[in-house]
Design a protein around this motif. Structure first.
Motif, PDB file in Angstrom:
ATOM      1  N   GLY A  86      18.351   3.858 -21.097  1.00  0.00           N
ATOM      2  CA  GLY A  86      19.417   4.848 -20.981  1.00  0.00           C
ATOM      3  C   GLY A  86      19.625   5.283 -19.546  1.00  0.00           C
ATOM      4  O   GLY A  86      20.763   5.437 -19.093  1.00  0.00           O
ATOM      5  N   PHE A  87      18.522   5.482 -18.812  1.00  0.00           N
ATOM      6  CA  PHE A  87      18.627   5.861 -17.397  1.00  0.00           C
ATOM      7  C   PHE A  87      19.288   4.738 -16.602  1.00  0.00           C
ATOM      8  O   PHE A  87      20.156   4.987 -15.768  1.00  0.00           O
ATOM      9  N   LYS A  88      18.886   3.484 -16.869  1.00  0.00           N
ATOM     10  CA  LYS A  88      19.479   2.333 -16.183  1.00  0.00           C
ATOM     11  C   LYS A  88      20.975   2.268 -16.470  1.00  0.00           C
ATOM     12  O   LYS A  88      21.785   2.043 -15.561  1.00  0.00           O
ATOM     13  N   ASN A  89      21.374   2.461 -17.715  1.00  0.00           N
ATOM     14  CA  ASN A  89      22.796   2.433 -18.065  1.00  0.00           C
ATOM     15  C   ASN A  89      23.563   3.543 -17.354  1.00  0.00           C
ATOM     16  O   ASN A  89      24.689   3.344 -16.919  1.00  0.00           O
TER      17      ASN A  89
END
Length: 147
Positions: free
Chosen positions: A4-7
C-alpha cells in the motif's frame, strides 16, 4: 502494508509533486544566493560595511556588506544544476521506466492542441470537434476525416 505504501508513493501526482518540491527548494537556494550576494550589496552600498572572494567591492575596502560575491552565486548555480541532474537521473528516469512498464506515459511530450477561432482558447485538444468553453464546432484536424 508495504504494498500500500509503495502504491501511494508511486502514484504519478505524488512523484510529480516531490520532483517539483525538490527543484523549488534548489531554485530557492539559487535565488537566496543571488539576493544575498548580488542584490543586497548593491542596496547596502547606499548605506556603508569587509570580505575578499570572486567579485567586486562596491564600497569601502573590506566591507562585506557592499561586496558583490560572484563566487557564492556561481556556487549556488552549480549546486542547482547538479541537484536538478541528480533528481532527473535518480528519480525521474527510473520513475518513467517504472510507469512505462505499467503502460502509463509520464513526463512525455504535451498533447497537441489548437486554438478555438470563436473564443480564442488555446488549449483545445487537436482532435476535438467542439470547443469545451464556448461549444463552437471546430474544424477537423489536418488528415482527419469526419464520418
Amino acid at each position: 502494508m508495504l504494498k500500500g505504501f509503495k502504491n501511494f508513493v508511486m502514484r504519478g501526482d505524488v512523484v510529480v509533486v516531490a520532483v517539483g518540491l525538490i527543484i523549488a527548494l534548489a531554485f530557492s537556494t539559487l535565488i537566496k544566493a543571488f539576493t544575498d550576494s548580488i542584490i543586497n550589496p548593491i542596496i547596502t552600498r547606499a548605506q556603508g560595511g569587509h570580505s575578499t572572494a570572486l567579485g567586486w567591492q562596491l564600497g569601502a575596502p573590506g566591507n562585506a556588506a557592499t561586496y558583490v560575491d560572484m563566487g557564492a552565486f556561481i556556487s549556488a548555480l552549480i549546486y542547482f544544476l547538479i541537484l536538478a541532474a541528480v533528481v532527473y537521473f535518480l528519480i525521474v528516469v527510473p520513475y518513467r521506466i517504472f510507469q512505462r512498464r505499467h503502460g502509463i506515459t509520464v513526463f512525455g511530450d504535451p498533447v497537441p492542441t489548437k486554438t478555438c477561432p470563436a473564443c480564442l482558447s488555446e488549449d483545445i485538444p487537436a482532435g476535438a470537434s467542439t470547443c469545451r468553453y464556448c461549444g463552437t464546432a471546430q474544424p477537423s484536424a489536418p488528415g482527419r476525416t469526419v464520418a
